[in-house]
Design a protein around this motif. Structure first.
Motif, PDB file in Angstrom:
ATOM      1  N   LEU A 415       0.824  -1.214   0.000  1.00 27.68           N
ATOM      2  CA  LEU A 415       0.000   0.000   0.000  1.00 27.68           C
ATOM      3  C   LEU A 415       0.852   1.255   0.000  1.00 27.68           C
ATOM      4  O   LEU A 415       0.430   2.299  -0.518  1.00 27.68           O
ATOM      5  CB  LEU A 415      -0.944  -0.003   1.211  1.00 27.68           C
ATOM      6  CG  LEU A 415      -2.093  -1.022   1.157  1.00 27.68           C
ATOM      7  CD1 LEU A 415      -2.944  -0.940   2.416  1.00 27.68           C
ATOM      8  CD2 LEU A 415      -2.969  -0.781  -0.081  1.00 27.68           C
ATOM      9  N   LEU A 431      -9.657   4.212   1.668  1.00 25.85           N
ATOM     10  CA  LEU A 431     -10.121   2.896   2.105  1.00 25.85           C
ATOM     11  C   LEU A 431     -11.454   3.051   2.827  1.00 25.85           C
ATOM     12  O   LEU A 431     -11.637   3.967   3.629  1.00 25.85           O
ATOM     13  CB  LEU A 431      -9.091   2.247   3.038  1.00 25.85           C
ATOM     14  CG  LEU A 431      -7.669   2.084   2.460  1.00 25.85           C
ATOM     15  CD1 LEU A 431      -6.729   1.493   3.503  1.00 25.85           C
ATOM     16  CD2 LEU A 431      -7.686   1.212   1.203  1.00 25.85           C
ATOM     17  N   ALA A 445     -11.262  -0.407  -1.661  1.00 27.22           N
ATOM     18  CA  ALA A 445     -10.205   0.563  -1.978  1.00 27.22           C
ATOM     19  C   ALA A 445     -10.625   1.328  -3.214  1.00 27.22           C
ATOM     20  O   ALA A 445     -10.957   0.729  -4.246  1.00 27.22           O
ATOM     21  CB  ALA A 445      -8.867  -0.133  -2.199  1.00 27.22           C
TER      22      ALA A 445
END
Length: 453
Positions: A415, A431, A445
């Motif tokens: 990430l 998120l 996401a």
């Protein structure tokens, strides 16, 4: 008072504006006072000249003066501003108390020649005494109150431009000072809008010459920082690249060793070794990806089809999803163009999808969507994994950060790589909680790309 002094010491614009205002007001006050008294004095002198001219006209034309005739006010004039002309008694006559005759003033016969001021009947008069060619002495008189009023009005008219123009001048000075500092504020805004990876030289176009040495010093500092950062990134990439070969050899040796006869305890240890080797190889790959994501490249990206890149990544990641029996599919695939390099876009989607597959349990589900919303292109990745707690959704973008209690092996860089690539190409990633129609919860996401005009 403390706040004013603090602004004076810290703000150059405020200090310059304050001193200009103080200087203008002080000079205007001094000029106004000087102009007022000069105009007042000039008006009085002008009226004294009028008294002289009246006496000169009487002498020139030998005008008769009848003291018994009653004065009548001139229509359209102020009675208080009238001029009185009268004959003075002969100085050779025996002195007598001054008595007004008819409509004249009670003036003594022994007045001196010229201009003088005296009080008659509780009023102050300005007198001009002159002996005519005929030997007659006359006095031309006017009330000083009327003279002062005329002089005062004339002086105020001189002050009117100061009264009206000084505030306008102060406003113009404020606007000019603010306009002068606009390039500096724009420079600060441009620098503040940069990302931490943008170490390009600051342009000194349209900047005052006094500020350019400061900008040159900043550019030299940025150049030194860029060189230092580039050295560190090259070291990271070179180290990761150099370690790949021995790790690949170690992996091959472990595979050969697994084909040999060994006890169950030795095979268990071998499997642990193979898992560690695989994790290390994955870490090296992500370190190389991180070094690539942190590179400073030009900001002019060519439009590229997001769906074409997504389809290629899905084909590459499908075996990994099938190995975990994960249902990987696409729910919406409207194509859209985004401004990015192909390798950056592939790296972003691959890390995002790989992260979702790693954390989604077996028999889980991952859905991908591409759509356009409010002039933005959205890439949506939904999975039925354990999700991320609300208070940790910012921390997971930090390098090497992993959620405590997670049994999934990973390096904590996926990430972080996605975040850095998204920041460089002008995209954002957020998120959110996700829940399927069957009530299964997970993580959503969203990567938002700016639309290509």
């Amino acid at each position: 008072m403390d706040g004013f002094q603090r602004k004076m010491s810290q703000s150059l614009q405020f200090k310059l504006s304050a001193w200009l205002v103080i200087s203008i007001v002080a000079m205007a006050l001094a000029a106004g006072i000087f102009s007022y008294f000069s105009s007042f004095k000039w008006a009085l002198e002008f009226q004294d000249d009028q008294l002289r001219q009246v006496a000169a006209l009487i002498n020139l034309h030998d005008l008769p003066i009848d003291p018994a005739k009653v004065r009548e006010p001139v229509p359209g004039t102020d009675p208080d501003s009238e001029l009185i002309v009268q004959v003075l008694p002969d100085a050779n006559t025996p002195p007598q108390p001054p008595q007004p005759l008819g409509n004249t003033l009670a003036l003594p016969p022994d007045l001196m020649e010229g201009l003088q001021t005296m009080t008659v009947a509780h009023e102050v008069w300005r007198l001009y005494v002159r002996t005519l060619d005929s030997g007659t002495r006359i006095a031309v008189a006017q009330r000083t109150a009327s003279r002062d009023e005329v002089a005062h009005d004339n002086a105020l008219r001189v002050l009117m431009p100061f009264i009206f123009l000084i505030p306008i001048l102060l406003l113009l000075v404020g606007m000019l000072v603010r306009e002068t500092f606009t390039p500096i504020k724009q420079l600060a805004s441009d620098i503040d809008a940069r990302t931490e990876h943008d170490l390009r030289a600051v342009s000194d176009d349209h900047l005052p010459s006094e500020i350019r040495p400061f900008v040159v010093a900043i550019n030299r500092l940025l150049a030194r920082v860029a060189a230092s950062v580039a050295t560190q990134r090259r070291f990271l990439a070179d180290a990761a690249h150099e370690l790949r070969s021995p790790m690949t050899a170690l992996s091959l040796q472990a595979e050969r060793l697994s084909s040999s006869e060994m006890s169950s305890a030795a095979r268990t240890r071998l499997e642990t070794l193979q898992t560690g080797v695989q994790r290390t190889r994955t870490l090296l790959d992500q370190l190389l990806a991180m070094a690539r994501a942190q590179e400073i490249v030009e900001s002019n990206f060519a439009p590229i089809s997001l769906w074409q890149i997504l389809r290629t990544i899905i084909e590459d990641m499908m075996p990994l999803a099938e190995n975990k029996r994960i249902d990987l599919g696409v729910t919406e695939k409207s194509d859209a163009l985004v401004a990015a390099h192909e390798i950056d876009l592939k790296m972003l989607i691959k890390n995002l999808l790989e992260n979702a597959i790693r954390f989604t349990p077996s028999e889980g589900m991952i859905n991908l969507s591409v759509y356009t919303l409010h002039n933005a292109v959205i890439l949506q990745v939904d999975d039925t994994g354990p999700g991320i707690p609300q208070h940790e959704r910012e921390r997971v973008f930090d390098p090497f950060y992993r959620i405590l209690g997670s049994d999934t092996h990973g390096s904590g860089l996926g990430l972080s790589i996605v975040k850095k690539i998204a920041s460089r190409i002008g995209a954002t990633i957020t998120l959110h909680d996700y829940k399927t129609q069957h009530g299964v919860s997970g993580l959503r996401a969203l990567v938002t790309f700016p639309a290509v005009e």
